[in-house]
Design a protein around this motif. Structure first.
Motif, mmCIF file in Angstrom:
data_model
loop_
_atom_site.group_PDB
_atom_site.id
_atom_site.type_symbol
_atom_site.label_atom_id
_atom_site.label_comp_id
_atom_site.label_asym_id
_atom_site.label_seq_id
_atom_site.Cartn_x
_atom_site.Cartn_y
_atom_site.Cartn_z
ATOM 1 N N ALA A 72 0.733 -0.343 -5.201
ATOM 2 C CA ALA A 72 1.598 -1.510 -4.461
ATOM 3 C C ALA A 72 0.515 -2.502 -3.608
ATOM 4 O O ALA A 72 0.646 -3.764 -3.439
ATOM 5 C CB ALA A 72 2.696 -0.970 -3.529
ATOM 6 N N TYR A 73 -0.323 -1.856 -2.781
ATOM 7 C CA TYR A 73 -1.220 -2.526 -1.770
ATOM 8 C C TYR A 73 -2.122 -3.548 -2.942
ATOM 9 O O TYR A 73 -2.292 -4.543 -2.418
ATOM 10 C CB TYR A 73 -1.953 -1.683 -1.134
ATOM 11 C CG TYR A 73 -2.872 -2.467 -0.048
ATOM 12 C CD1 TYR A 73 -2.492 -2.769 1.133
ATOM 13 C CD2 TYR A 73 -4.294 -2.673 -0.672
ATOM 14 C CE1 TYR A 73 -3.261 -3.555 1.874
ATOM 15 C CE2 TYR A 73 -5.168 -3.235 0.394
ATOM 16 C CZ TYR A 73 -4.608 -3.716 1.707
ATOM 17 O OH TYR A 73 -5.504 -4.571 2.242
ATOM 18 N N ARG A 74 -2.661 -2.971 -3.844
ATOM 19 C CA ARG A 74 -3.561 -3.739 -4.749
ATOM 20 C C ARG A 74 -2.871 -4.712 -5.356
ATOM 21 O O ARG A 74 -3.324 -6.044 -5.314
ATOM 22 C CB ARG A 74 -4.112 -2.846 -5.785
ATOM 23 C CG ARG A 74 -5.223 -1.979 -5.217
ATOM 24 C CD ARG A 74 -5.977 -1.215 -6.774
ATOM 25 N NE ARG A 74 -5.112 -0.514 -7.091
ATOM 26 C CZ ARG A 74 -4.966 0.886 -7.038
ATOM 27 N NH1 ARG A 74 -5.856 1.408 -6.266
ATOM 28 N NH2 ARG A 74 -4.394 1.947 -7.938
ATOM 29 N N GLY A 122 -4.228 -8.088 -3.729
ATOM 30 C CA GLY A 122 -5.540 -8.377 -4.745
ATOM 31 C C GLY A 122 -6.863 -7.715 -4.106
ATOM 32 O O GLY A 122 -8.080 -7.979 -4.448
ATOM 33 N N ALA A 123 -6.610 -6.988 -3.373
ATOM 34 C CA ALA A 123 -7.941 -6.102 -2.630
ATOM 35 C C ALA A 123 -7.597 -4.637 -2.580
ATOM 36 O O ALA A 123 -6.490 -4.017 -2.865
ATOM 37 C CB ALA A 123 -8.103 -6.607 -1.037
ATOM 38 N N GLY A 181 -0.064 6.154 5.350
ATOM 39 C CA GLY A 181 -0.452 5.680 6.609
ATOM 40 C C GLY A 181 -1.082 4.231 6.765
ATOM 41 O O GLY A 181 -0.730 3.281 7.009
ATOM 42 N N LYS A 182 -2.190 4.461 5.924
ATOM 43 C CA LYS A 182 -3.433 3.431 5.674
ATOM 44 C C LYS A 182 -2.578 2.429 5.023
ATOM 45 O O LYS A 182 -2.648 1.218 5.238
ATOM 46 C CB LYS A 182 -4.381 4.036 5.405
ATOM 47 C CG LYS A 182 -5.294 4.677 6.171
ATOM 48 C CD LYS A 182 -6.537 5.118 5.502
ATOM 49 C CE LYS A 182 -7.307 5.951 6.516
ATOM 50 N NZ LYS A 182 -8.721 6.367 6.148
ATOM 51 N N VAL A 183 -1.852 2.632 3.801
ATOM 52 C CA VAL A 183 -1.145 1.762 3.145
ATOM 53 C C VAL A 183 -0.198 0.768 3.772
ATOM 54 O O VAL A 183 -0.008 -0.322 3.843
ATOM 55 C CB VAL A 183 -0.430 2.170 1.810
ATOM 56 C CG1 VAL A 183 0.442 1.290 1.009
ATOM 57 C CG2 VAL A 183 -1.649 2.832 0.805
ATOM 58 N N THR A 230 6.739 -3.101 3.317
ATOM 59 C CA THR A 230 5.953 -2.047 2.899
ATOM 60 C C THR A 230 6.588 -1.355 1.721
ATOM 61 O O THR A 230 7.760 -1.536 1.618
ATOM 62 C CB THR A 230 5.434 -0.864 3.845
ATOM 63 O OG1 THR A 230 6.799 -0.258 4.474
ATOM 64 C CG2 THR A 230 4.707 -1.812 5.055
ATOM 65 N N PRO A 231 5.942 -0.450 1.000
ATOM 66 C CA PRO A 231 6.725 0.476 0.126
ATOM 67 C C PRO A 231 7.650 1.247 0.751
ATOM 68 O O PRO A 231 8.576 1.965 0.031
ATOM 69 C CB PRO A 231 5.332 1.241 -0.497
ATOM 70 C CG PRO A 231 4.118 0.421 -0.301
ATOM 71 C CD PRO A 231 4.661 -0.451 1.014
#
Length: 294
Positions: free
Chosen positions: A283-285, A289-290, A53-55, A224-225
């Motif tokens: 995926a988020y990274r 880039g964070a 959920g955070k992603v 999102t994914p």
């Protein structure tokens, strides 16, 4: 690994509980909470995916900011500025936002740049996707000459249904349908170009929109994914499904079990849960880039 949060029980009016999000009514706005529930083939699975959920929440916030000239539903993303009764629930940090109340357009606005999934299945049967004729000879993961808009009905229960643009126009009106089609394709094309610069192919994605005082507002989640197929560009090959940063990994495991896609679904084994969490975090990274705020 943290524990998955699959349900929230706040002392606030619950407006709706979707496949992933719990929505609370705060009067003049909603509180959106992205839980760690995961669904596939329109069935909520068990167990949840920790931190998923955070992603979803933070990936959406990233894209809404990236396309800040397009009106979206966000009112506040900084948890420390939420009302006190929400701040008391620290487990919501990083997975919740305050949003505008909009009239939801009852259509999934899907953009496809590659042929895969239900689009590939329909193409094999008819040579078309949602009534759009495509050139012959395409196969799994073929890149389309240009992205196509393939709307679907939004189903509260059961499966969403791909529909033609003409049917969408009959449901929401020709003017709104045309605006949503053009906005969907614009967002997809620009997002795909950005993602490509980060080594990710966005094969397809779906958007949701609402109406507020006659204006079109981008709502729910953004690229999102869960709502997209993300492929690592360096592993892309025409003719086979590339490895993905999204829940296709879960779909593939479910397909291998022989499940008939009616509830209840088989329980996800621990290794699938762990691997799926890793894919979402990567995926988020890769895109931002964070590191995710956990």
């Amino acid at each position: 690994m943290t524990v998955a949060i699959t349900e929230t029980t706040l002392p606030l009016p619950l407006s709706r509980r979707g496949k992933v999000r719990d929505v609370y009514d705060l009067g003049d706005q909603y509180l959106f909470v992205a839980t760690d529930r995961i669904s596939a083939f329109d069935v909520v699975l068990s167990p949840g995916i920790p931190d998923k959920g955070k992603v979803l929440n933070q990936t959406s916030n990233f894209w809404f900011q990236h396309f800040k000239d397009i009106e979206n539903h966000l009112l506040e993303t900084n948890f420390d500025r939420f009302p006190a009764e929400i701040r008391a629930h620290r487990e919501l940090h990083g997975r919740s936002v305050l949003v505008k109340k909009c009239e939801v357009v009852p259509i999934e606005c899907v953009a496809r740049g590659y042929l895969v999934g239900s689009g590939l299945k329909e193409y094999k049967e008819t040579g078309k996707v949602c009534g759009i004729a495509l050139e012959p000879g395409l196969t799994t993961a073929s890149k389309l000459r240009q992205p196509i808009f393939t709307p679907a009905t939004k189903a509260e229960t059961g499966h969403d249904e791909n529909i033609s643009f003409e049917r969408m126009s009959a449901i929401v009106g020709a003017d709104v349908a045309a605006k949503l089609r053009d906005l969907t394709l614009w967002l997809y094309s620009h997002a795909a170009a950005y993602a490509a610069s980060r080594g990710i192919i966005i094969a397809d994605t779906k958007f949701e929109f609402g109406l507020l005082a006659g204006r079109i507002v981008w709502i729910d989640e953004a690229l999102t994914p869960d709502s997209s197929r993300f492929w690592p560009a360096d592993q892309y090959t025409v003719g086979k499904n590339p490895p993905s940063y999204d829940k296709q990994f879960v779909r593939d495991w479910l397909e291998s079990t022989g499940w008939d896609k009616n509830p209840p679904a088989p329980e996800l084994p621990r290794d699938v849960v762990v691997k799926t969490r890793e894919k979402y975090l990567e995926a988020y990274r890769q895109l931002t880039g964070a590191e995710l705020t956990l």
